[in-house]
Design a protein around this motif. Structure first.
Motif, mmCIF file in Angstrom:
data_model
loop_
_atom_site.group_PDB
_atom_site.id
_atom_site.type_symbol
_atom_site.label_atom_id
_atom_site.label_comp_id
_atom_site.label_asym_id
_atom_site.label_seq_id
_atom_site.Cartn_x
_atom_site.Cartn_y
_atom_site.Cartn_z
ATOM 1 N N PHE A 178 0.802 -1.229 0.000
ATOM 2 C CA PHE A 178 0.000 0.000 0.000
ATOM 3 C C PHE A 178 0.832 1.274 0.000
ATOM 4 C CE2 PHE A 178 -2.609 -3.346 1.934
ATOM 5 C CZ PHE A 178 -3.739 -3.250 1.166
ATOM 6 N N ARG A 179 2.144 1.161 -0.077
ATOM 7 C CA ARG A 179 3.050 2.315 -0.172
ATOM 8 C C ARG A 179 2.991 3.211 1.060
ATOM 9 N NH1 ARG A 179 3.687 -0.804 -3.997
ATOM 10 N NH2 ARG A 179 4.038 -0.161 -6.161
ATOM 11 N N MET A 180 2.525 2.717 2.168
ATOM 12 C CA MET A 180 2.458 3.495 3.397
ATOM 13 C C MET A 180 2.380 2.550 4.578
ATOM 14 S SD MET A 180 -1.500 4.855 3.259
ATOM 15 C CE MET A 180 -1.242 5.674 1.693
ATOM 16 N N THR A 181 2.705 3.063 5.740
ATOM 17 C CA THR A 181 2.623 2.252 6.940
ATOM 18 C C THR A 181 1.172 2.074 7.367
ATOM 19 O OG1 THR A 181 2.851 4.208 8.340
ATOM 20 C CG2 THR A 181 4.873 3.058 7.706
ATOM 21 N N ARG A 182 0.969 1.126 8.297
ATOM 22 C CA ARG A 182 -0.379 0.866 8.780
ATOM 23 C C ARG A 182 -0.948 2.069 9.531
ATOM 24 N NH1 ARG A 182 -2.513 -4.194 9.389
ATOM 25 N NH2 ARG A 182 -0.405 -5.074 9.340
#
Length: 501
Positions: A178-182
């Motif tokens: 998703f190209r980002m952290t949770r």
């Protein structure tokens, strides 16, 4: 925040011929007087509905076998193998006389006329076949109990998404997908929850907010076709397409005013100017502007407007595109975006269509420079490099510093296209929906930049966009003098480098 975008007759009237052969097995008195018989008028043909006989009386007077033959003929069975497919229940004549329909098949097996009825060979009477079909259908409906209808829904696997949504899923794998952290993903879901939440219905449960947002972000991040998104999340293809547009619209409406803002107050603008001056030595720089192209499928209308001649010549392949023009701050965060104009337009023409240009005409960019490349003209608020030949040492040094400021914008666009790979592929989105999707990518880019999301080095690439020098490169003589003055200050203050040597 403002975002700019481009805009055979009726058979009931004819008696059925089958009924004239219906009683051919019965013994009728023969007429020997042919003259009298010829003198008598022919009996009037009767309609099928006019035949009214007592089946019980027929059974008593005739043989059982003959009646069975009659019924088999009525139903259109002449062949022995066809007769064996249907069996009449003759156990009780009273029951047979009182029944309004015939009960076929073995009651113990519960199979009532499930076998296919073969039409009589050579039979061309359509009404007989229709009567037989209606008779069988009525018998089947009355014999079988009614079942409640169910809504048919295709069963799709959601194993991949359930695994990603699990708290035990590795953080690195989540960021890769998703190209980002949770944490950033959770923040976006919280911001959009009130807008994208749907209620459960009597037919099915609503798709959760996290799954809705994940469908959109994964689609933007990978650029995979909708059929692949459908497989990953266990949803229909049309549902995935709808979710992407819904979430992108929510991002534009809810998050863009929060995360894409022009610095209107003096404090923020002065901070940006200071950071740019520390980077390049150039004073009063309020942003770096750059224009990139997003490839699209050839549109059905205005094809010539979206034809990208420069990309076609360079790639030796017909290319169509739309533009994304943006201004960034020293951290690579967008402060203004202009999206969706045809790819045949030059950078300066796109600039004239932007909200930034209107803002400058209202005098809101006083004492502020927006630095562009050679594709932009020199204006009272746009600082462009020298483009003529035989430049002086001072002018070379100035162009070098302009390149350093331009590198900030170019790197920002590279990171945005690297994170959201859909911007590098010919999109399936309709042209009228494309500005919303592109705007969502800009907002998501800003969120990642503001929250310190690092880009995976494997995703980096060399961004290249053609620079076409405008016809009128100088639009203000005051800007010419101001540029020359800045160039001399850079040289004398030892800010000018020697890379051009």
């Amino acid at each position: 925040m403002e975002i700019s975008s481009f805009l055979f007759p009726n058979q009931e009237d004819y008696p059925s011929p089958n009924f004239f052969s219906f009683f051919q097995d019965f013994d009728f008195p023969a007429t020997t007087d042919t003259t009298a018989a010829a003198a008598e008028p022919l009996p009037k043909k009767r309609r099928v509905d006019d035949f009214d006989f007592d089946l019980e009386q027929v059974v008593e007077q005739g043989s059982l076998k003959s009646v069975e033959d009659i019924l088999n003929k009525f139903l259109g069975f002449d062949k022995e193998e066809d007769k064996t497919e249907l069996k009449l229940d003759w156990s009780s004549q009273e029951q047979f006389a009182n029944q309004s329909v015939f009960d076929f098949s073995n009651q113990q097996s519960g199979l009532i006329m499930n076998e296919k009825v073969k039409p009589m060979a050579g039979t061309n009477n359509k009404r007989s076949r229709q009567n037989s079909a209606e008779f069988i259908s009525t018998s089947e409906e009355e014999s079988q109990p009614q079942q409640q209808r169910r809504l048919w829904v295709k069963d799709r696997s959601k194993a991949w998404w359930e695994q990603c949504n699990s708290p035990d899923f590795p953080e690195e794998e989540f960021k890769k997908a998703f190209r980002m952290t949770r944490a950033t993903f959770d923040m976006i879901c919280e911001e959009l929850e009130s807008v994208v939440t749907k209620k459960d219905t009597m037919l099915r449960q609503a798709i959760p907010v996290r799954q809705r947002v994940a469908v959109c972000i994964w689609r933007l991040a990978t650029g995979e076709p909708l059929r692949e998104v459908s497989k990953r999340f266990g949803l229909g293809i049309s549902t995935c397409h709808k979710l992407v547009l819904e979430v992108c619209t929510a991002i534009k409406g809810v998050l863009m005013p929060k995360f894409v803002q022009w610095p209107n107050d003096d404090y923020k603008m002065n901070e940006i100017k200071h950071e740019f001056q520390m980077l390049s030595g150039m004073p009063n720089v309020g942003g770096s502007i750059y224009t990139t192209h997003v490839p699209i499928i050839a549109p059905k209308v205005s094809v010539a407007a979206y034809f990208n001649k420069r990309h076609t010549e360079r790639n030796q392949k017909t290319s169509y595109s739309v533009t994304v023009q943006g201004v960034v701050d020293p951290k690579g965060v967008f402060t203004d975006v202009c999206i969706g104009w045809p790819g045949s337009m030059s950078d300066d023409k796109v600039l004239e269509k932007s909200a930034l240009y209107q803002r400058a005409n209202r005098g809101q960019l006083k004492d502020t420079w927006v630095v562009g490349n050679s594709g932009y003209p020199l204006m009272d608020w746009v600082l462009a490099p020298y483009t003529r030949q035989n430049l002086t040492w001072t002018q070379h040094a100035f162009n070098e510093k302009v390149g350093e400021v331009q590198k900030v914008a170019k790197e920002a666009f590279m990171r945005m296209k690297a994170r959201w790979s859909c911007l590098r592929k010919r999109t399936e989105v309709k042209l009228q929906d494309l500005p919303v999707v592109l705007g969502a990518c800009c907002v998501l880019h800003n969120i990642c930049e503001m929250r310190g999301e690092q880009l995976n080095p494997e995703l980096r690439f060399d961004l290249f966009d053609d620079e076409m020098v405008p016809e009128n490169i100088v639009r203000s003589m005051n800007a010419v003098q101001a540029r020359d003055q800045i160039a001399h200050q850079l040289l004398h203050q030892n800010h000018a480098g020697t890379n051009f040597l």
